[in-house]
Each structure stands twice: as C-alpha cells, then as structure tokens.
Design a protein around this motif. Structure first.
Motif, PDB file in Angstrom:
ATOM      1  N   PHE A 242     -19.351 -30.188 -33.450  1.00  0.00           N
ATOM      2  CA  PHE A 242     -19.076 -29.318 -32.475  1.00  0.00           C
ATOM      3  C   PHE A 242     -18.220 -28.081 -33.261  1.00  0.00           C
ATOM      4  CE2 PHE A 242     -16.904 -27.394 -28.927  1.00  0.00           C
ATOM      5  CZ  PHE A 242     -17.825 -27.088 -27.656  1.00  0.00           C
ATOM      6  N   SER A 243     -17.604 -28.301 -33.193  1.00  0.00           N
ATOM      7  CA  SER A 243     -16.576 -26.887 -33.975  1.00  0.00           C
ATOM      8  C   SER A 243     -16.943 -26.364 -34.987  1.00  0.00           C
ATOM      9  CB  SER A 243     -14.861 -27.410 -34.288  1.00  0.00           C
ATOM     10  OG  SER A 243     -15.253 -29.149 -35.165  1.00  0.00           O
ATOM     11  N   SER A 244     -17.889 -26.716 -35.265  1.00  0.00           N
ATOM     12  CA  SER A 244     -18.283 -25.646 -36.568  1.00  0.00           C
ATOM     13  C   SER A 244     -19.020 -24.830 -35.964  1.00  0.00           C
ATOM     14  CB  SER A 244     -18.464 -26.548 -38.139  1.00  0.00           C
ATOM     15  OG  SER A 244     -19.496 -26.820 -38.266  1.00  0.00           O
ATOM     16  N   LEU A 245     -20.102 -24.859 -35.333  1.00  0.00           N
ATOM     17  CA  LEU A 245     -21.259 -24.791 -34.818  1.00  0.00           C
ATOM     18  C   LEU A 245     -20.334 -23.186 -33.009  1.00  0.00           C
ATOM     19  CD1 LEU A 245     -24.022 -25.869 -33.022  1.00  0.00           C
ATOM     20  CD2 LEU A 245     -24.115 -24.371 -35.141  1.00  0.00           C
ATOM     21  N   ALA A 246     -18.811 -23.899 -32.693  1.00  0.00           N
ATOM     22  CA  ALA A 246     -18.203 -22.894 -32.260  1.00  0.00           C
ATOM     23  C   ALA A 246     -17.844 -21.568 -33.236  1.00  0.00           C
ATOM     24  CB  ALA A 246     -17.311 -24.076 -31.774  1.00  0.00           C
ATOM     25  N   GLN A 247     -17.000 -22.398 -34.367  1.00  0.00           N
ATOM     26  CA  GLN A 247     -17.043 -21.085 -34.562  1.00  0.00           C
ATOM     27  C   GLN A 247     -18.061 -20.502 -35.793  1.00  0.00           C
ATOM     28  OE1 GLN A 247     -13.652 -21.110 -37.176  1.00  0.00           O
ATOM     29  NE2 GLN A 247     -13.938 -19.529 -37.872  1.00  0.00           N
ATOM     30  N   ILE A 248     -18.880 -20.780 -35.557  1.00  0.00           N
ATOM     31  CA  ILE A 248     -20.341 -19.700 -35.897  1.00  0.00           C
ATOM     32  C   ILE A 248     -20.265 -19.041 -35.175  1.00  0.00           C
ATOM     33  CG2 ILE A 248     -22.123 -19.868 -36.569  1.00  0.00           C
ATOM     34  CD1 ILE A 248     -22.007 -22.743 -38.379  1.00  0.00           C
ATOM     35  N   THR A 249     -20.628 -19.368 -33.679  1.00  0.00           N
ATOM     36  CA  THR A 249     -21.465 -18.510 -32.361  1.00  0.00           C
ATOM     37  C   THR A 249     -20.213 -17.538 -32.392  1.00  0.00           C
ATOM     38  OG1 THR A 249     -20.965 -20.336 -31.492  1.00  0.00           O
ATOM     39  CG2 THR A 249     -23.345 -20.372 -31.593  1.00  0.00           C
ATOM     40  N   THR A 250     -18.547 -18.116 -32.048  1.00  0.00           N
ATOM     41  CA  THR A 250     -17.716 -17.076 -32.169  1.00  0.00           C
ATOM     42  C   THR A 250     -18.014 -15.964 -33.170  1.00  0.00           C
ATOM     43  OG1 THR A 250     -16.878 -18.444 -31.057  1.00  0.00           O
ATOM     44  CG2 THR A 250     -15.535 -17.006 -30.827  1.00  0.00           C
ATOM     45  N   ASP A 251     -18.402 -16.572 -34.248  1.00  0.00           N
ATOM     46  CA  ASP A 251     -18.059 -15.447 -35.413  1.00  0.00           C
ATOM     47  C   ASP A 251     -19.263 -14.347 -34.987  1.00  0.00           C
ATOM     48  OD1 ASP A 251     -15.787 -16.421 -35.839  1.00  0.00           O
ATOM     49  OD2 ASP A 251     -16.662 -17.071 -37.620  1.00  0.00           O
ATOM     50  N   ASN A 252     -20.359 -14.678 -34.195  1.00  0.00           N
ATOM     51  CA  ASN A 252     -21.385 -13.898 -34.262  1.00  0.00           C
ATOM     52  C   ASN A 252     -21.867 -12.893 -33.847  1.00  0.00           C
ATOM     53  OD1 ASN A 252     -22.214 -15.749 -36.854  1.00  0.00           O
ATOM     54  ND2 ASN A 252     -23.963 -16.925 -35.166  1.00  0.00           N
ATOM     55  N   ALA A 253     -21.214 -13.475 -32.468  1.00  0.00           N
ATOM     56  CA  ALA A 253     -20.983 -12.995 -31.360  1.00  0.00           C
ATOM     57  C   ALA A 253     -19.386 -11.738 -31.612  1.00  0.00           C
ATOM     58  CB  ALA A 253     -20.364 -13.290 -30.362  1.00  0.00           C
ATOM     59  N   LYS A 254     -18.772 -12.109 -32.125  1.00  0.00           N
ATOM     60  CA  LYS A 254     -17.945 -11.057 -32.608  1.00  0.00           C
ATOM     61  C   LYS A 254     -18.269  -9.979 -33.679  1.00  0.00           C
ATOM     62  CE  LYS A 254     -13.084 -12.345 -33.585  1.00  0.00           C
ATOM     63  NZ  LYS A 254     -12.303 -12.828 -33.880  1.00  0.00           N
ATOM     64  N   ARG A 255     -19.158 -10.216 -34.654  1.00  0.00           N
ATOM     65  CA  ARG A 255     -19.794  -9.740 -35.444  1.00  0.00           C
ATOM     66  C   ARG A 255     -20.390  -8.350 -34.312  1.00  0.00           C
ATOM     67  NH1 ARG A 255     -23.059 -12.465 -38.132  1.00  0.00           N
ATOM     68  NH2 ARG A 255     -21.177 -13.381 -38.609  1.00  0.00           N
ATOM     69  N   CYS A 256     -21.586  -9.607 -33.574  1.00  0.00           N
ATOM     70  CA  CYS A 256     -22.420  -8.602 -32.242  1.00  0.00           C
ATOM     71  C   CYS A 256     -21.730  -7.313 -32.057  1.00  0.00           C
ATOM     72  CB  CYS A 256     -23.534  -9.797 -31.959  1.00  0.00           C
ATOM     73  SG  CYS A 256     -24.308  -8.647 -30.975  1.00  0.00           S
ATOM     74  N   PHE A 257     -20.556  -7.369 -31.458  1.00  0.00           N
ATOM     75  CA  PHE A 257     -20.177  -6.404 -30.472  1.00  0.00           C
ATOM     76  C   PHE A 257     -18.975  -6.571 -30.923  1.00  0.00           C
ATOM     77  CE2 PHE A 257     -22.061 -10.125 -27.537  1.00  0.00           C
ATOM     78  CZ  PHE A 257     -22.730  -9.018 -26.914  1.00  0.00           C
ATOM     79  N   GLY A 258     -18.472  -6.088 -32.469  1.00  0.00           N
ATOM     80  CA  GLY A 258     -17.752  -5.133 -33.085  1.00  0.00           C
ATOM     81  C   GLY A 258     -16.171  -5.874 -33.173  1.00  0.00           C
ATOM     82  N   ILE A 259     -16.342  -6.666 -32.265  1.00  0.00           N
ATOM     83  CA  ILE A 259     -15.208  -7.147 -31.880  1.00  0.00           C
ATOM     84  C   ILE A 259     -14.097  -7.360 -33.022  1.00  0.00           C
ATOM     85  CG2 ILE A 259     -13.187  -8.625 -30.567  1.00  0.00           C
ATOM     86  CD1 ILE A 259     -15.759  -8.932 -28.430  1.00  0.00           C
ATOM     87  N   GLN A 260     -12.634  -7.211 -33.911  1.00  0.00           N
ATOM     88  CA  GLN A 260     -11.834  -7.402 -34.590  1.00  0.00           C
ATOM     89  C   GLN A 260     -11.139  -7.980 -34.634  1.00  0.00           C
ATOM     90  OE1 GLN A 260     -13.541  -3.263 -35.580  1.00  0.00           O
ATOM     91  NE2 GLN A 260     -14.302  -4.801 -36.905  1.00  0.00           N
ATOM     92  N   ASP A 261     -10.435  -8.559 -32.922  1.00  0.00           N
ATOM     93  CA  ASP A 261      -8.969  -8.970 -33.209  1.00  0.00           C
ATOM     94  C   ASP A 261      -9.315 -10.824 -33.004  1.00  0.00           C
ATOM     95  OD1 ASP A 261     -10.324  -8.796 -30.462  1.00  0.00           O
ATOM     96  OD2 ASP A 261      -8.513  -9.464 -29.359  1.00  0.00           O
TER      97      ASP A 261
END
Ligand code: NI
Length: 261
Positions: A242-261
């Motif tokens: 669960f936690s590695s998928l949490a990290q992956i999906t959060t990183d993906n959404a940040k990359r998709c939407f261009g969120i840096q922080d």
C-alpha cells in the motif's frame, strides 16, 4: 486496515468539493482527508461559475488545487467568451489543469455537437496554456480518441477510467495518465485487467467525490478520505504494498499536474 497515523501521502486527483453535499461541513471533510494522509486534492470545475468557486476553495485550504473548464454535461451553455475568462483564471498558480472536459454520450445532457465543440476549444486552450487536461469519457471512446488525435495534444489524465485495456494502452502511449475511482472496489469490475496491464508510472487514484463511494461506503456520500479504500483494492489486485503504491500514485499526480512542493 491502514492506520491513520501512518505517514503515507495520498493525492485525490479528482473530486468536486464545491458540491452542495459539502456545504455544511467542508472543513471537517478536508480535515478527515488530512488525517488519513490525503495531502493533495484536485477539485474539478464543471462550468464557468463552478470553476471560479473551485479556485476560491484553493485559497481557503492549503491542500486544494483545481482544474477549470466545462463538463460535457454543461456544454450546451458553453460560449467562446468563457475561454478568455479561463485564460485569466489560469494565471493563478493553484489552477493546475483544464477540465473537466470530454464527451459523455451516455447521458447526453448536452447535444453531442456542443460537447465536441466545447471539448475541441478546451484542448486548444490547454495547448495554448501548456496545461494538462482532465478528461471525462462515457460511451464515447472512439469519438474522444479521434478528436484528441485531430487536435494533436496529449497531456493530462483520463479521469474515472471505465474503458477497455486497448484504449488505455493507446492513451498511455500517447502520453496520458489513467485515474482509477472507487468503482474498482465494486465486485467483478473489468478495470482489474486494465490496471494489471498498466505501467505504474501512469496510474493515479481519485474519489470523484461526492459520487462513487468505494466499498465499504458504497451508496453513501463519498469524500476524499475514502480514496485509501480504492488504493487498498488496487494494492490487492496488483499484489503490491500500500505505501509504495501511495508514493507512486502521489508522485504521478504531482508530475501530471506540475506540482512541485
Ligand atoms: Ni468529475
């Protein structure tokens, strides 16, 4: 169960926090999301006024970002003059995408030709602003692909994905992300084979709240805190942690939407 004290960080990549379902207790809803690790939320605008209200919420809560646009259901009311207004709103750096746009030939609440016109205009706008798109597709997969290819812009996410494996593969090759909602928690869902074939670096999760509450809350009002049930189900299907998928999906959404922080 996932402990609310665990330090996972989740991103609910699509919800509708301006919905009147939250008018009495949005603050509690956002706090509950925070308590379960949802650090980022993207609330999706449905039309001109809803887009403005969505942006307003971004300035009331740290965790909220928004997309601005015209939903296919509202396409009959779309006029070119809105594009100028969206351009002005897009200067605010909490605006991270154009949408939700797309085609919905299941409900046809707006005429198909108006849906297409609004969709094409929003693709052009996203292209001009170099923003990703939040795309809604229902019973209109070939038509959506045709328009995307004609307009030649392939940045963004197919939200609440409900299509087949072949379409997902084609969209991913073009550059899109695929976002999975709580419907994956409903039994016998055909999405299971779709996510098994997907590269993990394109997978996102969402609630589409207040709609589509995942099991065990199916049928109730949905809210961003429930996005973890969707991720739990995906983790079981993919046999991943669960936690590695949490990290992956959060990183993906940040990359998709261009969120840096
Ligand atoms: Ni939506």
């Amino acid at each position: 169960m996932v402990s609310s004290k665990s330090n996972v960080i989740l991103f609910d990549s699509h919800c509708h926090l301006t919905d009147r379902a939250y008018s009495l207790n949005l603050k509690e809803v956002i706090n509950r999301a925070k308590d379960t690790g949802v650090k980022y939320l993207l609330t999706a605008g449905l039309n001109r006024s809803d887009s403005k209200n969505s942006l307003k919420l971004c300035h009331e809560f740290d965790s909220i970002y928004c997309s601005i646009g015209v939903h296919p259901h509202d396409a009959d009311k779309f006029s070119e003059s809105e594009l100028t207004e969206f351009k002005i709103l897009s200067k605010d750096n909490r605006v991270k995408a154009i949408g939700e746009t797309g085609l919905d030939f299941f409900r046809n609440y707006s005429k198909p030709e108006n849906q297409e016109r609004a969709f094409r205009a929003q693709i052009d706008l996203a292209k001009e602003l170099n923003l990703p798109m939040v795309i809604h597709i229902r019973d209109a997969y070939p038509q959506t692909m045709k328009i995307l290819k004609e307009n030649g812009y392939f940045k963004g996410v197919l939200h609440c994905y409900s299509g087949d494996e072949a379409f997902a593969q084609e969209a991913i090759k073009l550059g899109f992300y695929i976002s999975i909602s709580g419907s994956i928690t409903y039994d016998g869902n055909k999405l299971k084979s779709v996510i098994k074939q997907m590269p993990l670096d394109r997978l996102m999760i969402e609630t589409d709240a207040p709609y589509l509450a995942p099991v065990p809350n199916r049928g109730k009002r949905n809210e961003p805190a429930f996005v973890r049930y969707t991720l739990q189900t995906i983790a079981q299907i993919l046999n991943k942690d669960f936690s590695s998928l949490a990290q992956i999906t959060t990183d993906n959404a940040k990359r998709c939407f261009g969120i840096q922080d």
